[in-house]
Scaffold this active site. Structure first.
Site, short mmCIF file in Angstrom:
data_model
loop_
_atom_site.label_atom_id
_atom_site.label_comp_id
_atom_site.label_asym_id
_atom_site.label_seq_id
_atom_site.Cartn_x
_atom_site.Cartn_y
_atom_site.Cartn_z
N THR A 121 0.82 -1.22 0.00
CA THR A 121 0.00 0.00 0.00
C THR A 121 0.85 1.27 0.00
O THR A 121 1.97 1.28 0.53
CB THR A 121 -0.90 -0.01 1.26
OG1 THR A 121 -1.48 1.27 1.43
CG2 THR A 121 -0.13 -0.35 2.53
N ASP A 122 0.28 2.35 -0.52
CA ASP A 122 0.95 3.66 -0.47
C ASP A 122 1.12 4.15 0.97
O ASP A 122 1.93 5.02 1.25
CB ASP A 122 0.19 4.71 -1.29
CG ASP A 122 -1.26 4.93 -0.88
OD1 ASP A 122 -1.73 4.28 0.08
OD2 ASP A 122 -1.94 5.76 -1.53
N GLU A 123 0.31 3.58 1.90
CA GLU A 123 0.36 4.08 3.28
C GLU A 123 1.70 3.82 3.96
O GLU A 123 2.00 4.43 4.98
CB GLU A 123 -0.77 3.47 4.11
CG GLU A 123 -2.13 3.86 3.58
CD GLU A 123 -3.27 3.72 4.57
OE1 GLU A 123 -3.01 3.62 5.78
OE2 GLU A 123 -4.42 3.71 4.12
N TYR A 145 -1.73 -0.40 11.10
CA TYR A 145 -1.94 -1.03 9.79
C TYR A 145 -0.73 -0.80 8.89
O TYR A 145 -0.10 -1.74 8.40
CB TYR A 145 -3.22 -0.49 9.11
CG TYR A 145 -3.28 -0.80 7.63
CD1 TYR A 145 -3.44 -2.11 7.19
CD2 TYR A 145 -3.15 0.20 6.65
CE1 TYR A 145 -3.47 -2.42 5.82
CE2 TYR A 145 -3.17 -0.09 5.30
CZ TYR A 145 -3.34 -1.40 4.88
OH TYR A 145 -3.36 -1.69 3.54
N LYS A 149 2.33 -3.35 7.58
CA LYS A 149 2.48 -3.59 6.13
C LYS A 149 3.92 -3.25 5.71
O LYS A 149 4.52 -3.95 4.90
CB LYS A 149 1.49 -2.74 5.33
CG LYS A 149 0.04 -3.17 5.42
CD LYS A 149 -0.27 -4.51 4.76
CE LYS A 149 -0.15 -4.48 3.25
NZ LYS A 149 -0.57 -5.79 2.68
P1 NAD Z 1 -9.96 -7.00 2.32
O1 NAD Z 1 -9.99 -6.65 3.77
O2 NAD Z 1 -11.18 -6.79 1.49
O3 NAD Z 1 -9.55 -8.54 2.14
C1 NAD Z 1 -8.52 -9.15 2.87
C2 NAD Z 1 -8.66 -10.65 2.68
O4 NAD Z 1 -7.59 -11.30 3.39
C3 NAD Z 1 -9.97 -11.23 3.22
O5 NAD Z 1 -10.51 -12.16 2.31
C4 NAD Z 1 -9.55 -11.91 4.52
O6 NAD Z 1 -10.40 -12.99 4.89
C5 NAD Z 1 -8.15 -12.37 4.15
N1 NAD Z 1 -7.29 -12.57 5.33
C6 NAD Z 1 -7.07 -11.71 6.36
N2 NAD Z 1 -6.21 -12.23 7.24
C7 NAD Z 1 -5.87 -13.46 6.75
C8 NAD Z 1 -5.00 -14.49 7.20
N3 NAD Z 1 -4.32 -14.35 8.34
N4 NAD Z 1 -4.87 -15.60 6.45
C9 NAD Z 1 -5.57 -15.74 5.28
N5 NAD Z 1 -6.42 -14.82 4.82
C10 NAD Z 1 -6.56 -13.67 5.54
O7 NAD Z 1 -8.71 -6.22 1.74
P2 NAD Z 1 -8.43 -5.57 0.31
O8 NAD Z 1 -8.89 -4.17 0.34
O9 NAD Z 1 -8.89 -6.50 -0.73
O10 NAD Z 1 -6.83 -5.53 0.35
C11 NAD Z 1 -6.05 -6.60 -0.18
C12 NAD Z 1 -4.60 -6.23 -0.11
O11 NAD Z 1 -4.36 -5.03 -0.84
C13 NAD Z 1 -4.11 -5.97 1.31
O12 NAD Z 1 -2.82 -6.52 1.44
C14 NAD Z 1 -4.05 -4.45 1.41
O13 NAD Z 1 -3.07 -4.03 2.31
C15 NAD Z 1 -3.70 -4.07 -0.01
N6 NAD Z 1 -4.16 -2.76 -0.47
C16 NAD Z 1 -5.45 -2.36 -0.30
C17 NAD Z 1 -5.86 -1.13 -0.81
C18 NAD Z 1 -7.28 -0.65 -0.66
O14 NAD Z 1 -7.55 0.52 -0.97
N7 NAD Z 1 -8.23 -1.47 -0.26
C19 NAD Z 1 -4.95 -0.30 -1.47
C20 NAD Z 1 -3.62 -0.74 -1.61
C21 NAD Z 1 -3.25 -1.97 -1.12
O1 DAU Z 2 -4.17 4.09 0.51
C1 DAU Z 2 -4.39 2.71 0.44
C2 DAU Z 2 -5.15 2.30 1.64
O2 DAU Z 2 -6.46 2.84 1.48
C3 DAU Z 2 -5.22 0.81 1.87
O3 DAU Z 2 -3.92 0.34 2.11
C4 DAU Z 2 -6.12 0.48 3.05
O4 DAU Z 2 -6.26 -0.92 3.19
C5 DAU Z 2 -7.47 1.09 2.81
O5 DAU Z 2 -8.30 0.89 3.93
C6 DAU Z 2 -7.36 2.59 2.51
O6 DAU Z 2 -6.98 3.34 3.69
P1 DAU Z 2 -7.65 4.76 4.03
O7 DAU Z 2 -7.54 4.98 5.47
O8 DAU Z 2 -7.17 5.82 3.12
O9 DAU Z 2 -9.16 4.41 3.58
P2 DAU Z 2 -10.57 4.65 4.27
O10 DAU Z 2 -11.59 4.24 3.25
O11 DAU Z 2 -10.67 4.07 5.62
O12 DAU Z 2 -10.61 6.23 4.41
C7 DAU Z 2 -10.45 7.07 3.26
C8 DAU Z 2 -10.51 8.51 3.76
O13 DAU Z 2 -11.85 8.78 4.20
C9 DAU Z 2 -9.63 8.78 4.94
O14 DAU Z 2 -9.13 10.12 4.86
C10 DAU Z 2 -10.55 8.68 6.15
C11 DAU Z 2 -11.88 9.17 5.59
N1 DAU Z 2 -13.09 8.55 6.19
C12 DAU Z 2 -13.16 7.20 6.23
C13 DAU Z 2 -14.25 6.57 6.78
C14 DAU Z 2 -14.34 5.07 6.85
C15 DAU Z 2 -14.12 9.34 6.64
O15 DAU Z 2 -14.07 10.59 6.58
N2 DAU Z 2 -15.21 8.73 7.19
C16 DAU Z 2 -15.31 7.38 7.29
O16 DAU Z 2 -16.33 6.88 7.81
#
Ligand code: NAD
Ligand code: DAU
Length: 333
Positions: A121-123, A145, A149
């Site tokens: 992730t970019d985070e 988180y 990561k």
């Molecule tokens: P998600 O929470 O929707 O899915 C995570 C999946 O991992 C689920 O199916 C969960 O059951 C499984 N999981 C969790 N812990 C586990 C374990 N110990 N063993 C096996 N399975 C397990 O997440 P997502 O948004 O699909 O993110 C997927 C990946 O992409 C993550 O690594 C996250 O850090 C990365 N990522 C997410 C975003 C975003 O915006 N959502 C952006 C950049 C990177």
């Molecule tokens: O940047 C990549 C990441 O993006 C991933 O690695 C993470 O898994 C994913 O959860 C996401 O993280 P963020 O914290 O950026 O996403 P989130 O959707 O939780 O929040 C996006 C923005 O919106 C953030 O500035 C917080 C704000 N927010 C979020 C929620 C859930 C609100 O204002 N209200 C809310 O209820």
């Protein structure tokens, strides 16, 4: 290619599996612990596909991993705890899955010489006021988180340096699209707007995110898996950035609601102000994003409006307690 996809029952993983099965000749085993965010429903349309199989298990469990990795040419690891707010209240699972889980997967890949791609992730770079992070920017994570990561990424790189394992890391910016669990900004706001519930905005609503449509991220991951240089990291940023409040207002418009539904709530501790990734390196490898934010957001709102079968069970279950704890607000029935 025979792929082991860990975390393939989550949001991005299930979109990746769908894309690879429809677009090529891979056979895929998904290994997933099925946490609250992992759901068989996310893969329901693929269950009859003979090149697909599912194993229920955790990445931190060596026997489960050994059984699932049998015969694989490559492993793609999506498995993670992914919600920043949950990492603030309950960090334990983040450490277990990201540190121990990644270690178990790396050991299994090393023993068998399996190519390994870590989805990150970019985070891990933290917040940036202006400009964009590159792959050589300092890691400076803010939350449990992103810190766990970042730790996982460093461990992955060490397996390339020390053991010569073929590793790749893809760091994505904020994804959105079908099958995203409604704890994240966009699906949460869409479902609340459709239901006429309040939309909880943190702080002043001016935090900025770099939005990447999930189909673009999974195409980048596939591209890096097929063409990436072992040992390298690739940033994958979205084409557009936007302050949260602008995203929320646009969702209200698309759902036919007015701004009176917005509630400003207490800010997230350690809330990163802005994320931005430069994607030159992955573009040089031949990938580019196909979906602009405006178009992707409309498609996402349409998908949630048309797929109540997918989200109704979530919204009527334990999620309601989570929501009450997190926001001090209730959802309408
Ligand atoms: P998600 O929470 O929707 O899915 C995570 C999946 O991992 C689920 O199916 C969960 O059951 C499984 N999981 C969790 N812990 C586990 C374990 N110990 N063993 C096996 N399975 C397990 O997440 P997502 O948004 O699909 O993110 C997927 C990946 O992409 C993550 O690594 C996250 O850090 C990365 N990522 C997410 C975003 C975003 O915006 N959502 C952006 C950049 C990177
Ligand atoms: O940047 C990549 C990441 O993006 C991933 O690695 C993470 O898994 C994913 O959860 C996401 O993280 P963020 O914290 O950026 O996403 P989130 O959707 O939780 O929040 C996006 C923005 O919106 C953030 O500035 C917080 C704000 N927010 C979020 C929620 C859930 C609100 O204002 N209200 C809310 O209820």
């Amino acid at each position: 290619m025979r792929l082991l996809v860990c975390g393939g029952a989550g949001f991005i993983g299930s979109n990746f599996v769908r894309g690879r099965l429809r677009g090529g000749e891979d056979s895929i085993v998904v290994l997933d612990k099925l946490t609250y965010a992992g759901r068989r429903e996310n893969l329901q349309d693929l269950e009859a596909e003979p090149r697909f199989s599912f194993v229920h298990g955790a990445i931190e469990d060596p026997p489960a991993v050994a059984a699932a990795i049998e015969g694989a040419d490559a492993l793609v690891n999506f498995a993670a705890e992914t919600h920043v707010d949950r990492s603030i209240t309950e960090p334990d699972a983040f450490v277990r899955t990201h540190a121990l889980g990644t270690f178990v997967l790396l050991e299994a890949a090393r023993e068998r010489g399996v190519r390994y791609l870590q989805v990150s992730t970019d985070e891990v770079y933290g917040s940036i006021e202006e400009g964009s992070f590159t792959e050589s920017s300092l890691l400076d994570p803010s939350s449990p988180y992103s810190a766990t990561k970042a730790g996982a990424d460093l461990l992955v790189s060490s397996y390339h340096q020390t053991y010569g394992l073929q590793t790749l890391i893809c760091r994505g910016s904020n994804n959105y699209g079908p099958y995203q669990y409604p704890e994240k900004l966009i699906p949460l706001m869409v479902l609340n707007a459709l239901a006429g519930d309040r939309l909880p905005v943190y702080g002043d609503g001016m935090n900025v995110r770099n939005w990447l449509f999930v189909e673009d991220f999974v195409s980048a991951i596939g591209h890096v898996l097929d063409h990436g240089v072992p040992g390298e990291t690739y940033n994958v940023g979205g084409p557009d950035e936007c302050p949260n409040i602008v995203v929320v207002r646009r969702i209200l418009e698309l759902c036919g609601r007015d701004e009176s539904l917005i509630s400003y709530v207490t800010d997230r501790p350690g809330h990163d102000r802005r994320y931005s990734l430069g994607s030159e390196k992955v573009r040089a490898l031949g990938w580019s994003a196909a979906t602009r934010f405006e178009q992707g957001l409309e498609r996402t709102v349409d998908w949630y409006r048309d797929n109540a079968w997918w989200w109704e069970p979530i919204r009527s279950g334990a999620y309601r307690d989570y929501y009450q704890r997190q926001y001090g607000l209730s959802l309408d029935r």
